[in-house]
Design a protein around this motif. Structure first.
Motif, PDB file in Angstrom:
ATOM      1  N   ASN A   1       1.545   4.900  -3.736  1.00  0.00           N
ATOM      2  CA  ASN A   1       2.118   5.729  -4.782  1.00  0.00           C
ATOM      3  C   ASN A   1       1.066   5.953  -5.859  1.00  0.00           C
ATOM      4  O   ASN A   1       0.793   5.068  -6.672  1.00  0.00           O
ATOM      5  CB  ASN A   1       3.367   5.078  -5.372  1.00  0.00           C
ATOM      6  CG  ASN A   1       4.110   6.007  -6.324  1.00  0.00           C
ATOM      7  OD1 ASN A   1       3.559   6.998  -6.796  1.00  0.00           O
ATOM      8  ND2 ASN A   1       5.353   5.679  -6.617  1.00  0.00           N
TER       9      ASN A   1
ATOM     10  N   GLU B   1       7.345   1.878  -0.161  1.00  0.00           N
ATOM     11  CA  GLU B   1       6.291   2.889  -0.098  1.00  0.00           C
ATOM     12  C   GLU B   1       4.953   2.226   0.225  1.00  0.00           C
ATOM     13  O   GLU B   1       4.645   1.148  -0.283  1.00  0.00           O
ATOM     14  CB  GLU B   1       6.178   3.635  -1.428  1.00  0.00           C
ATOM     15  CG  GLU B   1       7.278   4.656  -1.647  1.00  0.00           C
ATOM     16  CD  GLU B   1       7.007   5.513  -2.867  1.00  0.00           C
ATOM     17  OE1 GLU B   1       7.344   6.696  -2.813  1.00  0.00           O
ATOM     18  OE2 GLU B   1       6.458   4.995  -3.854  1.00  0.00           O
TER      19      GLU B   1
ATOM     20  N   ASP C   1       0.454   7.858  -9.111  1.00  0.00           N
ATOM     21  CA  ASP C   1       1.292   8.487 -10.130  1.00  0.00           C
ATOM     22  C   ASP C   1       0.406   8.960 -11.283  1.00  0.00           C
ATOM     23  O   ASP C   1       0.024   8.176 -12.149  1.00  0.00           O
ATOM     24  CB  ASP C   1       2.342   7.482 -10.614  1.00  0.00           C
ATOM     25  CG  ASP C   1       3.328   8.070 -11.613  1.00  0.00           C
ATOM     26  OD1 ASP C   1       3.265   9.294 -11.861  1.00  0.00           O
ATOM     27  OD2 ASP C   1       4.150   7.307 -12.149  1.00  0.00           O
TER      28      ASP C   1
ATOM     29  N   LYS D   1       5.132   7.125   2.535  1.00  0.00           N
ATOM     30  CA  LYS D   1       6.262   6.260   2.863  1.00  0.00           C
ATOM     31  C   LYS D   1       5.947   5.412   4.093  1.00  0.00           C
ATOM     32  O   LYS D   1       5.101   5.777   4.920  1.00  0.00           O
ATOM     33  CB  LYS D   1       7.512   7.109   3.116  1.00  0.00           C
ATOM     34  CG  LYS D   1       7.989   7.884   1.903  1.00  0.00           C
ATOM     35  CD  LYS D   1       9.198   8.731   2.251  1.00  0.00           C
ATOM     36  CE  LYS D   1       9.661   9.548   1.047  1.00  0.00           C
ATOM     37  NZ  LYS D   1      10.830  10.407   1.376  1.00  0.00           N
TER      38      LYS D   1
ATOM     39  N   HIS E   1       2.362  10.285  -2.497  1.00  0.00           N
ATOM     40  CA  HIS E   1       3.269   9.232  -2.064  1.00  0.00           C
ATOM     41  C   HIS E   1       3.260   9.148  -0.535  1.00  0.00           C
ATOM     42  O   HIS E   1       3.450  10.165   0.139  1.00  0.00           O
ATOM     43  CB  HIS E   1       4.691   9.506  -2.567  1.00  0.00           C
ATOM     44  CG  HIS E   1       4.766   9.785  -4.034  1.00  0.00           C
ATOM     45  ND1 HIS E   1       4.747   8.779  -4.975  1.00  0.00           N
ATOM     46  CD2 HIS E   1       4.814  10.957  -4.722  1.00  0.00           C
ATOM     47  CE1 HIS E   1       4.808   9.321  -6.187  1.00  0.00           C
ATOM     48  NE2 HIS E   1       4.837  10.630  -6.056  1.00  0.00           N
TER      49      HIS E   1
END
Length: 259
Positions: free
Chosen positions: A5, A2, A7, A27, A25
């Motif tokens: 991210n 990734e 979170d 990728k 997120h």
């Protein structure tokens, strides 16, 4: 791997919540636009990605590296960032190819030993962006758009895995803006082009290859996902909280106009 991210990330300064519950997120291989008005929180998120700010709560992983368990100086070498503040720090007398070359060392000016091959690579980067005519020219004589091209080439000199363009068309006239966008499109056609975060106020700058969109308002994510599913009149009316109309330009680009 990734690229990013976020979170449940929160940013608090002086008891003020500046970013609230950010979950996002990105990728590998994805290109994103970040859309929002002034004060929405776009710059705060960029400063977190670059390690200038740290989450007050939650976890942040950039290029596979978890904040708190990695070396930020090593991480930032893997990220290219072009912004107005960077342009103001560049030495005005320095020639374009040497500014590009300085990207190899992440320095303002060159104080390290470099090879003729390094300098040739810097010149080739300008050529690859269609800017060969800038070779040999001092930064001070360049137009605003030309300066941005040089800084993009400088960012690419370090072969970044992530490239952040922070309002790159700011201050450009109509024709200079279109020229710069064409060069950005050309850059992304290279085989080893990095993942791109394109930060803007203006939907018409979001080029067709940028398939994903993050919409941020008042320090919170309003919506995120595929651009084609979010850039519509109903969503944008609610996002801006004012009535707008959409004008369709060429190449699937959309211009938002206040009603």
């Amino acid at each position: 791997m990734e690229i990013l991210n976020f979170d449940h990330v929160k940013l608090i300064r002086e008891q003020n919540v500046l970013l609230q519950d950010i979950n996002w997120h990105v990728k590998s291989g994805e290109d994103w636009a970040i859309l929002g008005l002034n004060g929405a929180g776009k710059s705060l998120m960029l400063n977190m990605i670059s390690g200038n700010l740290w989450p007050s709560e939650g976890k942040l992983t950039v290029l596979g590296e978890l904040f708190g368990e990695t070396s930020i100086p090593d991480l930032t070498k893997r990220i290219g960032w072009v912004s107005q503040s960077l342009q103001e720090r560049i030495h005005r007398e320095e020639r374009s190819e040497y500014i590009v070359l300085s990207g190899k060392f992440a320095s303002i000016g060159i104080y390290q030993t470099y090879s003729e091959g390094d300098l040739a690579e810097a010149k080739q980067l300008l050529r690859s962006l269609g800017a060969e005519k800038l070779i040999g020219k001092a930064f001070k004589v360049l137009s605003q758009g030309e300066k941005q091209i040089v800084l993009i080439a400088r960012a690419l000199m370090a072969k970044p895995e992530l490239l952040i363009l922070d309002e790159p068309c700011n201050g450009l006239d109509l024709f200079a803006k279109e020229d710069l966008l064409a060069r950005i499109k050309r850059m992304k056609q290279e085989i080893d082009a990095p993942s791109l975060l394109y930060v803007t106020h203006h939907t018409e700058e979001i080029l067709p290859f940028i398939n994903h969109l993050l919409m941020i308002r008042n320090g919170q994510i309003y919506k995120q996902g595929l651009r084609k599913e979010l850039l519509n009149e109903a969503t944008l009316n609610d996002f801006y909280q004012r009535p707008i109309a959409i004008h369709t330009m060429s190449e699937e680009r959309l211009m938002v106009i206040p009603r």
